[in-house]
Design an enzyme around this catalytic site. Structure first.
Site, PDB file in Angstrom:
ATOM      1  N   LYS A  15       0.822  -1.223   0.000  1.00  6.96           N
ATOM      2  CA  LYS A  15       0.000   0.000   0.000  1.00  6.96           C
ATOM      3  C   LYS A  15       0.853   1.269   0.000  1.00  6.96           C
ATOM      4  O   LYS A  15       0.557   2.218  -0.699  1.00  6.96           O
ATOM      5  CB  LYS A  15      -0.887   0.032   1.262  1.00  6.96           C
ATOM      6  CG  LYS A  15      -2.233  -0.571   1.074  1.00  6.96           C
ATOM      7  CD  LYS A  15      -3.202  -0.200   2.196  1.00  6.96           C
ATOM      8  CE  LYS A  15      -2.565  -0.253   3.561  1.00  6.96           C
ATOM      9  NZ  LYS A  15      -3.453   0.175   4.629  1.00  6.96           N
ATOM     10  N   ARG A  90     -11.888   1.790   9.550  1.00 12.19           N
ATOM     11  CA  ARG A  90     -11.522   0.445  10.002  1.00 12.19           C
ATOM     12  C   ARG A  90     -12.743  -0.390  10.391  1.00 12.19           C
ATOM     13  O   ARG A  90     -12.642  -1.598  10.569  1.00 12.19           O
ATOM     14  CB  ARG A  90     -10.570   0.518  11.206  1.00 12.19           C
ATOM     15  CG  ARG A  90      -9.167   0.941  10.824  1.00 12.19           C
ATOM     16  CD  ARG A  90      -8.253   1.000  12.034  1.00 12.19           C
ATOM     17  NE  ARG A  90      -6.913   1.401  11.655  1.00 12.19           N
ATOM     18  CZ  ARG A  90      -5.947   0.561  11.298  1.00 12.19           C
ATOM     19  NH1 ARG A  90      -6.191  -0.732  11.246  1.00 12.19           N
ATOM     20  NH2 ARG A  90      -4.751   1.008  10.985  1.00 12.19           N
ATOM     21  N   ARG A 129      11.976 -11.686   6.809  1.00 13.83           N
ATOM     22  CA  ARG A 129      12.993 -10.713   7.218  1.00 13.83           C
ATOM     23  C   ARG A 129      13.853 -11.255   8.361  1.00 13.83           C
ATOM     24  O   ARG A 129      13.348 -11.826   9.318  1.00 13.83           O
ATOM     25  CB  ARG A 129      12.270  -9.437   7.668  1.00 13.83           C
ATOM     26  CG  ARG A 129      13.186  -8.234   7.721  1.00 13.83           C
ATOM     27  CD  ARG A 129      12.432  -6.952   7.730  1.00 13.83           C
ATOM     28  NE  ARG A 129      11.309  -6.931   8.658  1.00 13.83           N
ATOM     29  CZ  ARG A 129      10.634  -5.842   8.969  1.00 13.83           C
ATOM     30  NH1 ARG A 129      10.954  -4.695   8.405  1.00 13.83           N
ATOM     31  NH2 ARG A 129       9.618  -5.873   9.813  1.00 13.83           N
ATOM     32  N   ARG A 163      13.019 -10.659  14.416  1.00  8.59           N
ATOM     33  CA  ARG A 163      12.201  -9.943  15.395  1.00  8.59           C
ATOM     34  C   ARG A 163      10.944 -10.751  15.696  1.00  8.59           C
ATOM     35  O   ARG A 163      10.412 -11.427  14.824  1.00  8.59           O
ATOM     36  CB  ARG A 163      11.769  -8.579  14.834  1.00  8.59           C
ATOM     37  CG  ARG A 163      12.852  -7.534  14.863  1.00  8.59           C
ATOM     38  CD  ARG A 163      12.408  -6.208  14.307  1.00  8.59           C
ATOM     39  NE  ARG A 163      10.993  -6.158  13.948  1.00  8.59           N
ATOM     40  CZ  ARG A 163      10.426  -5.180  13.275  1.00  8.59           C
ATOM     41  NH1 ARG A 163      11.144  -4.173  12.858  1.00  8.59           N
ATOM     42  NH2 ARG A 163       9.144  -5.200  12.971  1.00  8.59           N
ATOM     43  N   ARG A 174      -1.388 -11.470  12.774  1.00  4.64           N
ATOM     44  CA  ARG A 174      -1.629 -10.077  12.369  1.00  4.64           C
ATOM     45  C   ARG A 174      -2.501 -10.028  11.111  1.00  4.64           C
ATOM     46  O   ARG A 174      -3.409  -9.215  10.994  1.00  4.64           O
ATOM     47  CB  ARG A 174      -0.289  -9.380  12.133  1.00  4.64           C
ATOM     48  CG  ARG A 174      -0.383  -7.877  11.977  1.00  4.64           C
ATOM     49  CD  ARG A 174       0.922  -7.206  12.328  1.00  4.64           C
ATOM     50  NE  ARG A 174       1.733  -6.893  11.175  1.00  4.64           N
ATOM     51  CZ  ARG A 174       2.973  -7.295  10.983  1.00  4.64           C
ATOM     52  NH1 ARG A 174       3.575  -8.077  11.861  1.00  4.64           N
ATOM     53  NH2 ARG A 174       3.660  -6.941   9.914  1.00  4.64           N
TER      54      ARG A 174
END
Length: 218
Positions: A15, A90, A129, A163, A174
């Site tokens: 996005k 949202r 990552r 992480r 998520r």
């Protein structure tokens, strides 16, 4: 005619990149909820002060405050050629409020662009990552591996870590939360003939060509 847009998409769908392309070509302000809150709080507007009283305690800012801040922002002069909303609405309540405020301001929505990517692919994108423990250089299992396997390009270190929020389980969770949040909104805008789905699994430039094709016909 002004171009009044909402940009939707799951985390990792690209996005941010597409928003920048839209802003560069169509000269509309990119309005993200985070920026709006920061501006309202730093300018100590009455609604900003109200929002701060919630964020300071780590609470969610209630809809009426969020809606008020959005309306104030959309009423500003730089939105004459249009706007690009990102991160709002949202909820269906916020979508209804936005519908009312765009009516009040005489700035009806032109389109909702949804960058659609399979959550499985996003899990790979987002959980790939990893970081050098020594110098903090960032790598990615799909897009940016060290030149010499197991050795950091920057400092030559051999220890890497991931992480917590980049780990596959956290990423899946998520995405699940975001799918749940976005699904009713997608249906809401589809019912109103405002929704345009764009395949976000393609190359960045191809995605932009598809977005631009839609925008140039509106």
């Amino acid at each position: 005619m002004s171009l009044n847009l909402i940009l939707m998409g799951l985390p990792g769908a690209g996005k941010g990149t597409q928003a920048q392309f839209i802003v560069d070509k169509y000269h509309v302000p990119h309005i993200s909820t985070g920026d709006m809150f920061r501006d309202a709080i730093s300018n100590s507007t009455p609604l900003g002060v109200k929002a701060k009283s919630f964020t300071d305690k780590g609470d969610l800012v209630p809809d009426e405050v969020t809606n008020g801040i959005v309306k104030e922002r959309l009423a500003q002069d730089d939105t004459k050629p249009g706007f690009l909303l990102d991160g709002y609405p949202r909820t269906l309540e916020q979508a209804d409020a936005l519908s009312q405020m765009t009516k009040d301001l005489d700035k009806p929505l032109t389109a909702v662009i949804n960058i659609d990517v399979d959550p499985k692919l996003l899990t790979e994108r987002l959980s790939g990552r990893f970081i050098c423990k020594n110098c903090g250089a960032t790598y990615h299992k799909l897009y940016h591996m060290p030149k010499v396997p197991g050795t950091c390009d920057v400092c030559g270190g051999h220890e890497f870590y991931q992480r917590e929020d980049d780990k596959p389980e956290a990423v899946k969770n998520r995405l699940k939360v975001n799918v749940k949040m976005n699904t009713p909104l997608i249906a809401y805008y589809k019912d109103r003939n405002l929704l345009f789905n764009v395949d976000g699994s393609k190359d960045i430039d191809e995605v932009w060509q598809d977005v631009d094709k839609i925008l140039s016909t509106l």
